[in-house]
Design an enzyme around this catalytic site. Structure first.
Site, short mmCIF file in Angstrom:
data_model
loop_
_atom_site.label_atom_id
_atom_site.label_comp_id
_atom_site.label_asym_id
_atom_site.label_seq_id
_atom_site.Cartn_x
_atom_site.Cartn_y
_atom_site.Cartn_z
N ASN A 119 0.84 -1.20 0.00
CA ASN A 119 0.00 0.00 0.00
C ASN A 119 0.87 1.25 0.00
OD1 ASN A 119 -0.47 1.90 2.54
ND2 ASN A 119 0.18 -0.11 3.31
N PHE A 123 -1.60 8.09 4.37
CA PHE A 123 -2.38 8.69 5.48
C PHE A 123 -3.62 9.43 4.99
CE2 PHE A 123 1.62 9.31 8.40
CZ PHE A 123 1.66 7.95 8.63
N ASN A 185 3.26 7.27 15.16
CA ASN A 185 3.71 6.57 13.96
C ASN A 185 4.83 7.37 13.32
OD1 ASN A 185 4.05 5.17 11.62
ND2 ASN A 185 1.98 5.51 10.82
N SER A 188 5.81 5.05 8.81
CA SER A 188 5.14 4.77 7.54
C SER A 188 6.06 5.15 6.40
CB SER A 188 3.84 5.56 7.43
OG SER A 188 3.41 5.51 6.07
N ASN A 190 5.11 5.90 3.45
CA ASN A 190 4.37 6.60 2.40
C ASN A 190 4.20 8.10 2.61
OD1 ASN A 190 3.92 4.16 0.96
ND2 ASN A 190 2.38 3.61 2.48
N THR A 191 4.79 8.62 3.67
CA THR A 191 4.80 10.08 3.86
C THR A 191 6.27 10.50 3.80
OG1 THR A 191 2.81 10.12 5.21
CG2 THR A 191 4.32 11.96 5.50
N LYS A 224 5.73 3.35 17.09
CA LYS A 224 5.67 2.30 16.06
C LYS A 224 6.86 2.45 15.13
CE LYS A 224 2.57 0.05 12.78
NZ LYS A 224 1.17 -0.10 12.38
N THR A 252 6.20 -4.47 13.74
CA THR A 252 6.68 -3.31 13.01
C THR A 252 5.61 -2.77 12.06
OG1 THR A 252 7.41 -4.65 11.12
CG2 THR A 252 9.03 -4.28 12.86
N ASN A 253 5.97 -1.70 11.41
CA ASN A 253 5.18 -1.17 10.29
C ASN A 253 5.52 -1.98 9.02
OD1 ASN A 253 3.62 0.67 8.72
ND2 ASN A 253 4.08 2.26 10.21
N THR A 254 5.06 -1.54 7.88
CA THR A 254 5.34 -2.22 6.60
C THR A 254 6.80 -1.99 6.18
OG1 THR A 254 4.56 -0.26 5.44
CG2 THR A 254 2.96 -2.00 5.80
N GLY A 273 2.24 -8.42 5.44
CA GLY A 273 1.81 -9.80 5.32
C GLY A 273 2.97 -10.78 5.44
N TYR A 321 -3.50 -7.25 10.51
CA TYR A 321 -4.06 -6.50 9.39
C TYR A 321 -4.17 -7.42 8.18
CZ TYR A 321 -5.31 -2.56 6.40
OH TYR A 321 -5.97 -1.71 5.56
N THR A 322 -3.05 -7.69 7.49
CA THR A 322 -3.11 -8.43 6.23
C THR A 322 -3.69 -9.83 6.43
OG1 THR A 322 -1.21 -7.14 5.51
CG2 THR A 322 -1.72 -9.11 4.22
C1 LIG Z 1 -3.58 -0.99 3.57
C2 LIG Z 1 -2.74 -0.74 4.81
C3 LIG Z 1 -2.81 0.49 5.44
C4 LIG Z 1 -2.05 0.73 6.59
N1 LIG Z 1 -2.14 1.95 7.21
C5 LIG Z 1 -1.43 2.16 8.34
C6 LIG Z 1 -1.55 3.38 9.04
O1 LIG Z 1 -2.32 4.27 8.67
N2 LIG Z 1 -0.79 3.55 10.15
C7 LIG Z 1 0.04 2.59 10.63
O2 LIG Z 1 0.69 2.79 11.67
N3 LIG Z 1 0.16 1.40 10.00
C8 LIG Z 1 -0.55 1.17 8.88
N4 LIG Z 1 -0.44 -0.03 8.24
C9 LIG Z 1 0.49 -1.05 8.78
C10 LIG Z 1 -0.24 -2.08 9.63
O3 LIG Z 1 -0.80 -1.48 10.78
C11 LIG Z 1 0.72 -3.18 10.09
O4 LIG Z 1 1.66 -2.64 10.97
C12 LIG Z 1 1.46 -3.84 8.92
O5 LIG Z 1 0.59 -4.03 7.83
C13 LIG Z 1 2.07 -5.18 9.31
O6 LIG Z 1 1.10 -6.09 9.78
P1 LIG Z 1 0.41 -7.22 8.83
O7 LIG Z 1 1.51 -7.97 8.16
O8 LIG Z 1 -0.42 -8.03 9.78
O9 LIG Z 1 -0.43 -6.47 7.85
C14 LIG Z 1 -1.19 -0.30 7.09
C15 LIG Z 1 -1.15 -1.53 6.45
C16 LIG Z 1 -1.90 -1.77 5.32
C17 LIG Z 1 -1.82 -3.12 4.64
#
Ligand SMILES: Cc1cc2nc3c(=O)[nH]c(=O)nc-3n(C[C@H](O)[C@H](O)[C@H](O)COP(=O)(O)O)c2cc1C
Length: 339
Positions: A119, A123, A185, A188, A190-191, A224, A252-254, A273, A321-322
């Site tokens: 993704n 934000f 956070n 991320s 993406n910012t 995070k 962690t985050n992505t 994921g 999430y995923t």
């Molecule tokens: C579509 C999408 C949007 C996300 N948006 C945010 C976000 O706004 N803020 C944040 O801290 N993490 C965001 N995440 C990260 C998730 O909270 C999570 O940390 C990350 O996807 C790893 O977990 P997972 O493998 O179970 O998805 C996002 C993830 C996905 C897939």
């Protein structure tokens, strides 16, 4: 509704996956938002609830250790529904001080073979004022969930990095009354520039600014982090978090490491994921070895085994999430039955 994993995967997922990923997300949030307003709607979600296994972390009691990760309900549209599904805690956001549309679409991509998502939403959210107002209405309606609610805050895109602390402070002040804990956070991808806030000086400045706010001490502050930190960067981040009395770390985050993704499927953005699973578990283990700050594990939880790995690595709580996108809410019970 039959509460087995098969029902979601056989019936619901094909319908959702016939839509573009972001459209499917909107449909889901709209339905859960509607269900949140009616007792009957909430009752239909309850068969998914896992058994209770209360745990206390940073002074909060969680009915079970599985939470909803940030990003799924960015605008806080469906808190009662997430609680009815059985989540032990709910993290909404990322919320920014200013409402913003995010990046151009398409910006969420499914990779079913890899059990992954990429993704680059950036934000997109209604902003701190509107979300505070929505949460106030929910609180006044008497439907506030009984499980802890975390609010994840980030920097507005238009705010220069040097002014980011004012941006975080604004959201913190607007939203703290509704939060059981606040997540900063800073990870991320993406910012533009956001991850630089993990640099020691900048992180220190941000934590000082928030820490100096009246009432902060009563609110656990969680940070995070990115899975792409080097060992030295991680150690520096943990040191600063400890110095500033941070209550928890979300690891962690992505990730921006797309090396496991075939080039023809690759997209710009954060990867989540299954491909993130081992990296984020390794970070959880490293954090638990280096400091005493409780860890919330996030990254690649798909089944009981991947969840158990996180706890064995030292996590106290986990977030999904995923895994939910691919396996549905039955995942909650599958994990809890095997803990
Ligand atoms: C579509 C999408 C949007 C996300 N948006 C945010 C976000 O706004 N803020 C944040 O801290 N993490 C965001 N995440 C990260 C998730 O909270 C999570 O940390 C990350 O996807 C790893 O977990 P997972 O493998 O179970 O998805 C996002 C993830 C996905 C897939």
């Amino acid at each position: 509704m039959k509460s087995d994993r098969g029902t979601y995967e056989r019936l619901v997922r094909p319908l959702l996956f016939s839509l573009d990923a972001e459209a499917a997300h909107h449909v889901t949030i709209r339905l859960l938002g509607r269900a949140s307003r009616f007792d009957l709607g909430l009752r239909l979600l309850r068969p998914f609830q896992p058994k209770a296994k209360p745990t206390t972390v940073f002074g909060l009691t969680f009915p079970n250790p599985i939470g909803l990760a940030a990003g799924l309900d960015k605008n806080g549209m469906a808190l009662p529904a997430w609680a009815a599904l059985g989540f032990g805690f709910i993290e909404i956001g990322t919320v920014t001080a200013k409402a913003q549309p995010g990046n151009p679409k398409p910006r969420i991509f499914r990779l079913p073979e890899q059990q992954a998502l990429i993704n680059r939403l950036g934000f997109n959210n209604d902003g701190a004022n509107a979300i505070a107002q929505r949460l106030r209405v929910l609180r006044d309606s008497g439907r506030w969930p009984v499980v802890p609610v975390g609010i994840n805050i980030g920097k507005s895109r238009v705010t220069p990095l040097e002014q980011s602390k004012d941006d975080y402070l604004y959201s913190f002040r607007m939203l703290r009354d509704f939060a059981d804990y606040i997540t900063l956070n800073i990870s991320s991808p993406n910012t533009p520039g956001l991850r630089e806030l993990q640099e020691p000086e900048k992180l220190s400045e941000l934590l000082h600014a928030i820490g100096n706010e009246a009432g902060t001490a009563a609110k656990p502050l969680v940070v995070k982090i990115s899975p792409d930190l080097s060992p030295a960067e991680l150690t520096a981040v943990l040191g600063i978090c400890e110095e500033n009395g941070v209550s928890g770390i979300i690891a962690t985050n992505t990730t921006l490491d797309h090396s496991t993704i075939p080039p023809q499927l690759n997209q710009e953005g954060g990867l989540s994921g299954a491909p993130l699973r081992d990296r984020s578990t390794a970070l959880v283990r490293e954090i638990a070895a280096q400091c005493k700050i409780p860890v919330i594990a996030s990254g690649g939880v798909f089944d009981a085994q991947s969840a158990c790995e996180k706890f064995h690595a030292g996590a106290q709580l986990i977030q999904l999430y995923t895994g939910l996108v691919y396996h549905g809410p039955r995942l909650l019970r599958e994990v809890m039955d095997n803990l």
